[in-house]
Design a protein around this motif. Structure first.
Motif, PDB file in Angstrom:
ATOM      1  N   SER A  10      42.120  36.186  23.013  1.00 37.51           N
ATOM      2  CA  SER A  10      40.957  35.507  23.572  1.00 37.51           C
ATOM      3  C   SER A  10      40.279  36.356  24.633  1.00 37.51           C
ATOM      4  O   SER A  10      39.042  36.453  24.673  1.00 37.51           O
ATOM      5  CB  SER A  10      41.384  34.156  24.164  1.00 37.51           C
ATOM      6  N   ALA A  11      41.052  36.985  25.499  1.00 34.59           N
ATOM      7  CA  ALA A  11      40.481  37.845  26.539  1.00 34.59           C
ATOM      8  C   ALA A  11      39.775  39.040  25.925  1.00 34.59           C
ATOM      9  O   ALA A  11      38.672  39.419  26.353  1.00 34.59           O
ATOM     10  CB  ALA A  11      41.579  38.297  27.500  1.00 34.59           C
ATOM     11  N   ARG A  12      40.392  39.625  24.902  1.00 31.68           N
ATOM     12  CA  ARG A  12      39.759  40.793  24.277  1.00 31.68           C
ATOM     13  C   ARG A  12      38.469  40.410  23.570  1.00 31.68           C
ATOM     14  O   ARG A  12      37.470  41.140  23.623  1.00 31.68           O
ATOM     15  CB  ARG A  12      40.751  41.441  23.297  1.00 31.68           C
ATOM     16  N   PHE A  13      38.483  39.268  22.878  1.00 29.17           N
ATOM     17  CA  PHE A  13      37.259  38.812  22.229  1.00 29.17           C
ATOM     18  C   PHE A  13      36.167  38.515  23.256  1.00 29.17           C
ATOM     19  O   PHE A  13      34.994  38.847  23.046  1.00 29.17           O
ATOM     20  CB  PHE A  13      37.541  37.558  21.399  1.00 29.17           C
ATOM     21  N   THR A  14      36.544  37.875  24.370  1.00 25.39           N
ATOM     22  CA  THR A  14      35.554  37.556  25.407  1.00 25.39           C
ATOM     23  C   THR A  14      34.918  38.825  25.953  1.00 25.39           C
ATOM     24  O   THR A  14      33.688  38.913  26.116  1.00 25.39           O
ATOM     25  CB  THR A  14      36.226  36.763  26.542  1.00 25.39           C
ATOM     26  N   ILE A  15      35.754  39.806  26.270  1.00 24.82           N
ATOM     27  CA  ILE A  15      35.229  41.074  26.793  1.00 24.82           C
ATOM     28  C   ILE A  15      34.362  41.767  25.753  1.00 24.82           C
ATOM     29  O   ILE A  15      33.308  42.337  26.067  1.00 24.82           O
ATOM     30  CB  ILE A  15      36.390  41.974  27.236  1.00 24.82           C
ATOM     31  N   LEU A  16      34.781  41.710  24.494  1.00 22.71           N
ATOM     32  CA  LEU A  16      33.992  42.352  23.435  1.00 22.71           C
ATOM     33  C   LEU A  16      32.625  41.696  23.291  1.00 22.71           C
ATOM     34  O   LEU A  16      31.586  42.383  23.273  1.00 22.71           O
ATOM     35  CB  LEU A  16      34.764  42.286  22.116  1.00 22.71           C
ATOM     36  N   TYR A  17      32.611  40.348  23.202  1.00 20.70           N
ATOM     37  CA  TYR A  17      31.339  39.653  23.064  1.00 20.70           C
ATOM     38  C   TYR A  17      30.450  39.882  24.281  1.00 20.70           C
ATOM     39  O   TYR A  17      29.240  40.118  24.143  1.00 20.70           O
ATOM     40  CB  TYR A  17      31.583  38.152  22.875  1.00 20.70           C
ATOM     41  N   ALA A  18      31.049  39.799  25.483  1.00 21.23           N
ATOM     42  CA  ALA A  18      30.263  39.993  26.702  1.00 21.23           C
ATOM     43  C   ALA A  18      29.708  41.400  26.774  1.00 21.23           C
ATOM     44  O   ALA A  18      28.550  41.612  27.185  1.00 21.23           O
ATOM     45  CB  ALA A  18      31.116  39.696  27.932  1.00 21.23           C
ATOM     46  N   LEU A  60       9.955  45.353  40.580  1.00 21.96           N
ATOM     47  CA  LEU A  60      10.269  45.215  39.165  1.00 21.96           C
ATOM     48  C   LEU A  60      11.720  45.587  38.870  1.00 21.96           C
ATOM     49  O   LEU A  60      12.416  44.909  38.106  1.00 21.96           O
ATOM     50  CB  LEU A  60       9.314  46.080  38.342  1.00 21.96           C
ATOM     51  N   MET A  61      12.185  46.669  39.518  1.00 28.71           N
ATOM     52  CA  MET A  61      13.564  47.091  39.315  1.00 28.71           C
ATOM     53  C   MET A  61      14.551  46.063  39.875  1.00 28.71           C
ATOM     54  O   MET A  61      15.585  45.772  39.271  1.00 28.71           O
ATOM     55  CB  MET A  61      13.793  48.455  39.978  1.00 28.71           C
ATOM     56  N   THR A  62      14.205  45.498  41.065  1.00 28.34           N
ATOM     57  CA  THR A  62      15.066  44.478  41.653  1.00 28.34           C
ATOM     58  C   THR A  62      15.135  43.246  40.774  1.00 28.34           C
ATOM     59  O   THR A  62      16.214  42.669  40.535  1.00 28.34           O
ATOM     60  CB  THR A  62      14.561  44.092  43.046  1.00 28.34           C
ATOM     61  N   SER A  63      13.996  42.827  40.262  1.00 30.80           N
ATOM     62  CA  SER A  63      13.982  41.659  39.370  1.00 30.80           C
ATOM     63  C   SER A  63      14.780  41.923  38.100  1.00 30.80           C
ATOM     64  O   SER A  63      15.523  41.063  37.609  1.00 30.80           O
ATOM     65  CB  SER A  63      12.543  41.283  39.026  1.00 30.80           C
ATOM     66  N   SER A  64      14.656  43.147  37.581  1.00 36.45           N
ATOM     67  CA  SER A  64      15.389  43.498  36.362  1.00 36.45           C
ATOM     68  C   SER A  64      16.899  43.513  36.608  1.00 36.45           C
ATOM     69  O   SER A  64      17.691  43.044  35.782  1.00 36.45           O
ATOM     70  CB  SER A  64      14.931  44.856  35.852  1.00 36.45           C
ATOM     71  N   ALA A  65      17.319  44.074  37.787  1.00 38.68           N
ATOM     72  CA  ALA A  65      18.739  44.109  38.104  1.00 38.68           C
ATOM     73  C   ALA A  65      19.303  42.698  38.270  1.00 38.68           C
ATOM     74  O   ALA A  65      20.413  42.396  37.835  1.00 38.68           O
ATOM     75  CB  ALA A  65      18.972  44.924  39.373  1.00 38.68           C
ATOM     76  N   THR A  66      18.502  41.827  38.931  1.00 37.07           N
ATOM     77  CA  THR A  66      18.945  40.436  39.093  1.00 37.07           C
ATOM     78  C   THR A  66      19.090  39.755  37.746  1.00 37.07           C
ATOM     79  O   THR A  66      20.068  39.030  37.487  1.00 37.07           O
ATOM     80  CB  THR A  66      17.947  39.673  39.963  1.00 37.07           C
ATOM     81  N   ALA A  67      18.103  39.979  36.886  1.00 35.26           N
ATOM     82  CA  ALA A  67      18.170  39.387  35.545  1.00 35.26           C
ATOM     83  C   ALA A  67      19.373  39.907  34.767  1.00 35.26           C
ATOM     84  O   ALA A  67      20.061  39.161  34.059  1.00 35.26           O
ATOM     85  CB  ALA A  67      16.874  39.673  34.788  1.00 35.26           C
ATOM     86  N   LEU A  68      19.661  41.228  34.938  1.00 34.82           N
ATOM     87  CA  LEU A  68      20.793  41.812  34.230  1.00 34.82           C
ATOM     88  C   LEU A  68      22.112  41.226  34.738  1.00 34.82           C
ATOM     89  O   LEU A  68      23.032  40.957  33.951  1.00 34.82           O
ATOM     90  CB  LEU A  68      20.790  43.333  34.409  1.00 34.82           C
ATOM     91  N   LEU A  73      26.798  37.288  33.735  1.00 31.40           N
ATOM     92  CA  LEU A  73      27.548  36.042  33.900  1.00 31.40           C
ATOM     93  C   LEU A  73      27.427  35.160  32.666  1.00 31.40           C
ATOM     94  O   LEU A  73      28.411  34.582  32.182  1.00 31.40           O
ATOM     95  CB  LEU A  73      27.046  35.299  35.142  1.00 31.40           C
ATOM     96  N   VAL A  74      26.196  35.051  32.162  1.00 33.23           N
ATOM     97  CA  VAL A  74      25.976  34.225  30.970  1.00 33.23           C
ATOM     98  C   VAL A  74      26.753  34.787  29.778  1.00 33.23           C
ATOM     99  O   VAL A  74      27.327  34.044  28.971  1.00 33.23           O
ATOM    100  CB  VAL A  74      24.483  34.125  30.661  1.00 33.23           C
ATOM    101  N   SER A  75      26.790  36.128  29.676  1.00 31.62           N
ATOM    102  CA  SER A  75      27.481  36.746  28.540  1.00 31.62           C
ATOM    103  C   SER A  75      28.979  36.467  28.584  1.00 31.62           C
ATOM    104  O   SER A  75      29.620  36.280  27.548  1.00 31.62           O
ATOM    105  CB  SER A  75      27.224  38.253  28.525  1.00 31.62           C
ATOM    106  N   LEU A  76      29.573  36.423  29.796  1.00 33.57           N
ATOM    107  CA  LEU A  76      30.990  36.100  29.906  1.00 33.57           C
ATOM    108  C   LEU A  76      31.268  34.670  29.449  1.00 33.57           C
ATOM    109  O   LEU A  76      32.238  34.402  28.739  1.00 33.57           O
ATOM    110  CB  LEU A  76      31.466  36.298  31.342  1.00 33.57           C
ATOM    111  N   VAL A  77      30.415  33.749  29.896  1.00 38.77           N
ATOM    112  CA  VAL A  77      30.591  32.352  29.497  1.00 38.77           C
ATOM    113  C   VAL A  77      30.429  32.204  27.996  1.00 38.77           C
ATOM    114  O   VAL A  77      31.247  31.556  27.314  1.00 38.77           O
ATOM    115  CB  VAL A  77      29.603  31.451  30.245  1.00 38.77           C
TER     116      VAL A  77
END
Length: 390
Positions: A10-18, A60-68, A73-77
């Motif tokens: 499960s951990a490996r799959f989570t890391i892979l998907y994220a 623009l760079m700050t907004s992009s970094a925040t979005a990333l 976080l969303v990708s981990l969930v």
């Protein structure tokens, strides 16, 4: 953070998907920068100068970094959710398989769904369970049938001996031979009985499980072996009490009984075998100490005997069928026989060699275990752990 254990699928799959999700987001942002880089300065107000353009780039760079970061976080969930959905059928298969024991080999996983890899795995496990059920059943039937069939000629031979001895004025040699043959027939009969008990214990057949007083079993076993104990002038100390270290003369004491749950017949055989082993493999004027002390969840039955030093490597093998005890450094009784198979004949007696293997099998069938240890001062310590009943 997400209930993951390091190293699990499960951990490996989570890391892979994220990682895939986050990498795709980072790549998308990079492409956006590359494709729109020539148009960023055109939106600055007229006369604002280069400083305003630089400020807009930084925003623009700050907004992009925040979005990333938010995407990470969303990708981990999402990775955790996806991994859970992918592995859910496997968890169900694992849970169902763990509930199947030697007593319930007739159960099947019977996983429904499309003919994919998961269903193929479940069907393979079901086929394996079917083969195990057939094999276990065939083994039990063979041992039971063989023991029954062998007892018939044994009974015939006993009857023939009785007829020969009952004749008028039998020859002394005939009487002596009949006595020796009866002893060997009794030994074979005891061996067959041992096979049946060992098979029953190894397959965990506990249909007659009930609460059993361990102290009463110890008292009965000692009474049965009283003639041999007296003949060898053994000193026996029994300390069987719910309170550690409190010596009692009679381990059977109603409300203070030490109880476990299991098959009365198998547990009685377990206690009889450890006591018999202690008496049989002891020397004249030796000693035996028996203790049974319950803990919060288990009872520890210990039987210690004195004697010559023993090799722990040989002791470790005594729980195997037909392995017998030999003192450390004893002379070999025959060439090419390693370890405990080099048996000292006078110590083997009429033992079938199944005693401690039966103890190990019965203990395992009751969720316990057997531990054998050579005492530093000589002799053997046999420890049996069983579940306690409050």
């Amino acid at each position: 953070m997400f209930g993951l254990r390091r190293g699990t699928v499960s951990a490996r799959f989570t890391i892979l998907y994220a990682s895939v999700f986050l990498g795709s987001g980072a790549t998308l942002l990079a492409l956006a920068f590359l494709l729109s880089g020539s148009q960023v300065t055109s939106v600055a107000p007229v006369g604002a100068g280069p400083a305003a353009t630089v400020q807009q780039d930084r925003q623009l760079m700050t907004s992009s970094a925040t979005a990333l970061f938010m995407m990470a976080l969303v990708s981990l969930v999402m990775g955790r959710v996806l991994a859970g959905r992918v592995l859910r059928p496997l968890r169900s298969i694992t849970s169902a398989t763990q509930r199947i024991t030697a007593e319930s080999l007739d159960r099947r996983l019977a996983v429904a769904g499309p003919a994919d890899e998961v269903k193929a795995l479940a069907d393979t496990i079901d086929d394996l369970l079917g083969r195990l059920e057939a094999s276990f059943g065939a083994q039990r039937r063979f041992v039971a049938n063989a023991s029954h069939e062998l007892r018939t000629p044994l009974a015939t031979m006993r009857a023939a001996l009785d007829v020969a001895v009952a004749k008028p004025n039998p020859a002394p040699s005939t009487v002596a031979l009949a006595a020796r043959l009866r002893g060997q027939l009794d030994r074979v009969d005891h061996l067959l009985d041992g096979f049946l008990v060992l098979t029953r214990a190894q397959h965990g057949i506990l249909a007659d499980a009930e609460t059993v007083d361990l102290g009463a079993l110890i008292t009965t076993a000692l009474r049965q072996r009283a003639p041999e104990i007296d003949a060898k002038r053994l000193t026996v100390t029994a300390e069987v009490s719910p309170h550690a270290g409190n010596r009692v003369s009679d381990p059977v004491d109603g409300e203070d009984a030490i109880t476990t749950r299991g098959s009365p017949a198998l547990l009685a055989r377990l206690v009889e075998n450890v006591v018999d082993n202690a008496v049989r493999h002891n020397h004249d004027h030796g000693w035996i100490t028996i203790t049974a002390v319950p803990g919060p969840d288990e009872i520890v039955l210990t039987v210690e005997t004195g004697g010559p030093p023993l090799d722990q490597r040989d002791v470790d093998r005594l729980a195997q069928p037909f392995e017998r005890l030999r003192p450390a450094g004893a002379a070999d009784t025959g060439p090419g026989l390693p370890g405990t198979e080099r048996v000292v004949a006078e110590r083997a007696g009429s033992s079938s060699g199944l005693g401690l293997s039966i103890v190990a099998a019965v203990a395992t069938a009751h969720g316990g275990r057997l531990h054998l240890a050579a005492r530093s001062g000589g002799g053997l310590r046999v420890t049996v752990t069983l579940a306690a009943v409050s």
